[in-house]
Design a protein around this motif. Structure first.
Motif, mmCIF file in Angstrom:
data_model
loop_
_atom_site.group_PDB
_atom_site.id
_atom_site.type_symbol
_atom_site.label_atom_id
_atom_site.label_comp_id
_atom_site.label_asym_id
_atom_site.label_seq_id
_atom_site.Cartn_x
_atom_site.Cartn_y
_atom_site.Cartn_z
ATOM 1 N N SER A 342 0.841 -1.198 0.000
ATOM 2 C CA SER A 342 0.000 0.000 0.000
ATOM 3 C C SER A 342 0.874 1.245 0.000
ATOM 4 C CB SER A 342 -0.915 0.000 1.223
ATOM 5 O OG SER A 342 -0.138 0.057 2.412
ATOM 6 N N ALA A 343 0.264 2.373 -0.376
ATOM 7 C CA ALA A 343 0.970 3.662 -0.372
ATOM 8 C C ALA A 343 -0.052 4.769 -0.186
ATOM 9 C CB ALA A 343 1.742 3.867 -1.675
ATOM 10 N N GLY A 525 6.923 -3.753 -3.383
ATOM 11 C CA GLY A 525 6.958 -2.305 -3.543
ATOM 12 C C GLY A 525 6.088 -1.785 -4.660
ATOM 13 N N PHE A 526 5.169 -2.615 -5.168
ATOM 14 C CA PHE A 526 4.334 -2.238 -6.310
ATOM 15 C C PHE A 526 3.569 -0.942 -6.020
ATOM 16 C CE2 PHE A 526 1.400 -4.293 -9.758
ATOM 17 C CZ PHE A 526 1.288 -3.049 -10.377
ATOM 18 N N ALA A 527 2.845 -0.885 -4.899
ATOM 19 C CA ALA A 527 2.011 0.280 -4.587
ATOM 20 C C ALA A 527 2.850 1.546 -4.425
ATOM 21 C CB ALA A 527 1.198 0.013 -3.321
ATOM 22 N N GLU A 528 3.999 1.431 -3.734
ATOM 23 C CA GLU A 528 4.858 2.595 -3.528
ATOM 24 C C GLU A 528 5.387 3.131 -4.845
ATOM 25 O OE1 GLU A 528 4.970 -0.187 -1.890
ATOM 26 O OE2 GLU A 528 5.255 0.132 0.270
ATOM 27 N N ARG A 529 5.760 2.230 -5.762
ATOM 28 C CA ARG A 529 6.296 2.682 -7.053
ATOM 29 C C ARG A 529 5.224 3.385 -7.873
ATOM 30 N NH1 ARG A 529 8.467 -2.501 -6.772
ATOM 31 N NH2 ARG A 529 7.038 -3.289 -8.373
ATOM 32 N N LEU A 530 4.013 2.850 -7.839
ATOM 33 C CA LEU A 530 2.925 3.472 -8.608
ATOM 34 C C LEU A 530 2.598 4.858 -8.031
ATOM 35 C CD1 LEU A 530 0.826 3.362 -10.820
ATOM 36 C CD2 LEU A 530 -0.700 2.145 -9.234
ATOM 37 N N ALA A 532 4.593 6.818 -6.372
ATOM 38 C CA ALA A 532 5.716 7.714 -6.682
ATOM 39 C C ALA A 532 5.641 8.211 -8.125
ATOM 40 C CB ALA A 532 7.043 6.992 -6.437
ATOM 41 N N ALA A 533 5.195 7.340 -9.033
ATOM 42 C CA ALA A 533 5.047 7.743 -10.435
ATOM 43 C C ALA A 533 3.981 8.823 -10.580
ATOM 44 C CB ALA A 533 4.696 6.526 -11.291
ATOM 45 N N VAL A 534 2.915 8.711 -9.803
ATOM 46 C CA VAL A 534 1.856 9.729 -9.843
ATOM 47 C C VAL A 534 2.394 11.064 -9.328
ATOM 48 C CG1 VAL A 534 -0.431 10.375 -9.035
ATOM 49 C CG2 VAL A 534 0.077 7.984 -9.533
ATOM 50 N N VAL A 535 3.116 11.035 -8.216
ATOM 51 C CA VAL A 535 3.671 12.259 -7.625
ATOM 52 C C VAL A 535 4.637 12.933 -8.596
ATOM 53 C CG1 VAL A 535 5.118 13.174 -5.773
ATOM 54 C CG2 VAL A 535 3.354 11.463 -5.261
#
Length: 556
Positions: A342-343, A525-530, A532-535
């Motif tokens: 999650s993120a 780390g799937f959620a964190e990477r996604l 971060a891409a949005v940010v």
């Protein structure tokens, strides 16, 4: 002023019996420079000193210029201007001191071979030159004050813009130091109060090679630490020069880079009734310190307010983040055969608590129920409804109620609250089926979930449904799918889809590509990477971002 001075000196030198003309510029006992012409060297000579002679120098004069006559032997032979007169063969000196304001003064000395040469005409001419010097200085000072006022206003305006352009404390203090050097002084150090006392947080020097030296002095020198603490205790600034620098790392008697420093100014940083620290400037010329002191207090006040604002913002940001985290699960459960990640990213610079939430409830017979939602708006009411929504759904699902029943009960609770805010939510149930999982989901107006297949293909699962908290009777969008090993279910809030780039493009247009790309890495780390891409993509859009991913593990 230089051309006028040369003309006046030349006029005096051409008078009968004159061997030398010497002028000096002082602040108290501090000699700034010496100008001279002699019969042997008629070309004007100007030498800068910035040397404090203390009591050896005459005091600042008062009233109108007065001419006095002395034998050169009456003067201190170690003084630079006396050495010039002696070298020119002078035996008698006609002198006249001129007050220049702000504690400054000048002396004019005309040297002759004997007292007979100092006649009435020479005295009158010397007094006239002194009066011209005084009047010219007044005009120059008035013009400089006007120019300084304009420059100061422009500098303070620019400094305020620079300091106000960031709410990050570290960036703010660095901008204070960079803005001031070399515009105000040769060096600048900013200290802030910490639990252990004053601590240096930023420094700047016009000579990059001296930056490390200045940082070490700011952190370790006991003389400076004591001086700064005195300023904090007194609550007003001070300017030090000459003997006042004795015992410290600055001034002619010090060593290293500090020898070039001739003055030090320290101002307290105060904002909203609190002492925050100190702002210190280093000068290679005392007169610059005296002039700059006129607006340093204003600069210190503006810097203190900017720093205090940044500090309060950072404190509030930490509080909001802490509160936001309490509205989310502390950690996700471990589910056999699934990797959950999650993120959450806070998006609103106003630092009101957002309404996004997610959770994961382990099934009594294996598998997991995932829930994600978004309360409309921000602030205290949104936070209260967020807590209500998440805990209502979680409690009912843990009690074994169906997703339809849990969503219905939440809708009833929201309608009873009579709030003007609505809630979107999605509940997804993953149950082990063969080598993968059977997915069933129910949506109440929430963005459609995505499934990233093991080969990188991305599918959108149809989901509609009515918003919660608006109507007493609602319908849900529902569906089902198979999640095979390596596949990932991706849930998110509308902060992801509505993030907008500088050119106006919404992240929704590239969401599936981002899911395909970010899902290629480690599952954890799937959620964190996604997120971060949005940010990284987002230039505008103040909504929070929540992402919840469940990836089916590969069968070994």
């Amino acid at each position: 002023m230089t051309d006028l001075a040369d003309s006046l000196y030349d006029m005096l030198l051409r008078m009968p019996g004159v061997l030398a003309v010497v002028g000096t510029r002082w602040s108290g006992g501090l000699l700034h420079y010496l100008r001279s012409v002699t019969l042997a060297e008629p070309t004007p000579s100007l030498v800068e000193f910035e040397q404090d002679f203390g009591e050896s120098a005459a005091g600042a004069p008062g009233g109108d210029p007065t001419v006095t006559v002395h034998d050169v032997s009456e003067f201190d032979g170690a003084m630079p201007h006396v050495q010039v007169l002696t070298a020119a063969g002078v035996r008698s000196v006609a002198s006249c001191a001129v007050p220049l304001g702000q504690g400054g003064w000048a002396s004019l000395l005309v040297g002759t071979a004997d007292r007979d040469a100092v006649d009435v005409t020479l005295r009158a001419r010397l007094k006239q030159v002194a009066e011209v010097t005084m009047v010219s200085n007044r005009r120059i000072m008035a013009r400089r004050e006007d120019e300084l006022r304009q420059v100061s206003d422009a500098f303070l305006a620019e400094a305020s813009l620079q300091m106000d352009s960031s709410l990050d404390v570290e960036r703010t203090v660095r901008r204070v130091a960079r803005t001031a050097v070399p515009a105000v002084a040769e060096g600048c150090v900013l200290h802030l109060r910490r639990s252990g006392g004053l601590a240096p947080v930023a420094c700047s020097h016009m000579d990059a090679g001296e930056q490390q030296w200045l940082g070490a002095v700011a952190a370790e020198d006991l003389w400076l630490t004591d001086m700064l603490q005195q300023v904090v205790n007194r609550g007003h600034g001070l300017v030090l020069h000459g003997d006042e620098l004795a015992g410290g790392p600055f001034g002619p008697t010090s060593s290293g880079a500090g020898r070039a420093v001739r003055a030090l100014s320290v101002n307290p940083l105060k904002a909203r009734g609190r002492a925050l620290g100190t702002l210190t400037f280093l000068y290679h010329r005392v007169d610059l310190a005296e002039v700059a002191s006129l607006f340093l207090a204003d600069l210190a006040d503006r810097a203190a307010l900017a720093i205090d604002t940044s500090t309060l913002y950072e404190q509030r940001r930490r509080h909001v983040v802490s509160l936001q985290r309490h509205l989310l699960p502390r950690e996700l459960p471990r589910i056999p055969g699934l990797t959950l990640s999650s993120a959450y990213e806070v998006g609103d610079e106003s630092l009101d608590v957002g309404g996004d939430f997610y959770d994961a409830v382990p099934g009594t017979r294996g598998g997991v129920t995932l829930l994600i939602g978004d309360v409309c708006g921000r602030g205290a009411e949104a936070a209260a409804l967020t807590g209500l929504a998440r805990h209502t759904l979680r409690t009912l699902l843990e009690d074994g109620r169906t997703p339809e029943h849990a969503l219905g009960r939440l809708n009833q609770a929201l309608v009873r609250e009579g709030t003007s805010r609505f809630v979107t939510a999605l509940v997804a149930v993953l149950v082990s089926e063969g080598e993968g999982f059977l997915l069933r989901y129910w949506s109440a107006g929430h963005p459609a979930p995505l499934v990233r297949r093991e080969d990188g293909a991305v599918e959108e699962l149809a989901a509609r449904g009515d918003l919660l908290g608006v109507l007493e009777e609602i319908e849900y969008g529902s569906g089902s799918a198979h999640v095979a090993p390596g596949d990932a279910l991706v849930l998110f809030t509308d902060g992801v889809t509505e993030a907008r780039a500088a050119d106006g493009t919404f992240f929704e247009s590239c969401l599936q590509d981002a899911v395909a790309q970010q899902g290629a890495g480690e599952a954890q780390g799937f959620a964190e990477r996604l997120a971060a891409a949005v940010v990284e993509f987002r230039a505008t859009g103040a909504d929070d971002i929540a992402v919840l991913v469940a990836q089916a593990e590969m069968v070994t």
